[in-house]
Motif scaffolding. Structure first.
Motif: not given
Length: 137
Positions: A8-11, A20-24
């Motif tokens: 999660v942190v890396v993303i 949107a990619v970060v949220i998914v």
């Protein structure tokens, strides 16, 4: 759960990804963490006079008492199936790889000891009737 948190942190720190990619990615990581937490909640061992049921992360297994060879301090159940093939089933509920929390370590050792006592509990021998001897005449 820590690898999921790192994911999660890396993303989240990647600037070149769309929001949107970060949220998914974050939702997938949170979903996986919730799923693993639910599987962890059901970890454990249930035993009765007939056998033992070991609930693991991916599967549960019921082992008849007469098939059990030993309950090890690993912790695991060593047993033989009906064909005589040696098998083992790890007990993840009592695994303490880091041994950093003494209270948890004592609890796990006590639980393993209870299982070992249950497994080695002597099975009652069938009572053999003695033949009555007739008095000599």
């Amino acid at each position: 759960m820590w690898p999921l948190l790192v994911g999660v942190v890396v993303i989240a720190l990647r600037d070149d990804l769309p929001l949107a990619v970060v949220i998914v990615g974050a939702l997938v990581c949170v979903g996986a963490a919730v799923y693993l937490a639910m599987l962890g909640w059901r970890l454990g061992v249930v035993f009765d006079a007939d056998g033992i049921e070991v609930n693991g992360l991916l599967r549960s297994r019921r082992i008849a008492k007469e098939e059990i060879v030993a309950i090890t301090n690993f912790p695991a159940v060593r047993w033989k199936n009906a064909d005589g093939k040696a098998r083992w089933t790890p007990i993840f509920a009592f695994a303490n790889p880091g041994r950093v929390i003494p209270l948890v370590e004592r609890h796990n050792e006590a639980a393993i000891s209870i299982l070992q006592d249950w497994q080695t509990d002597a099975k009652p021998e069938p009572v053999k009737k003695k033949r009555r001897q007739r008095p000599a005449r």
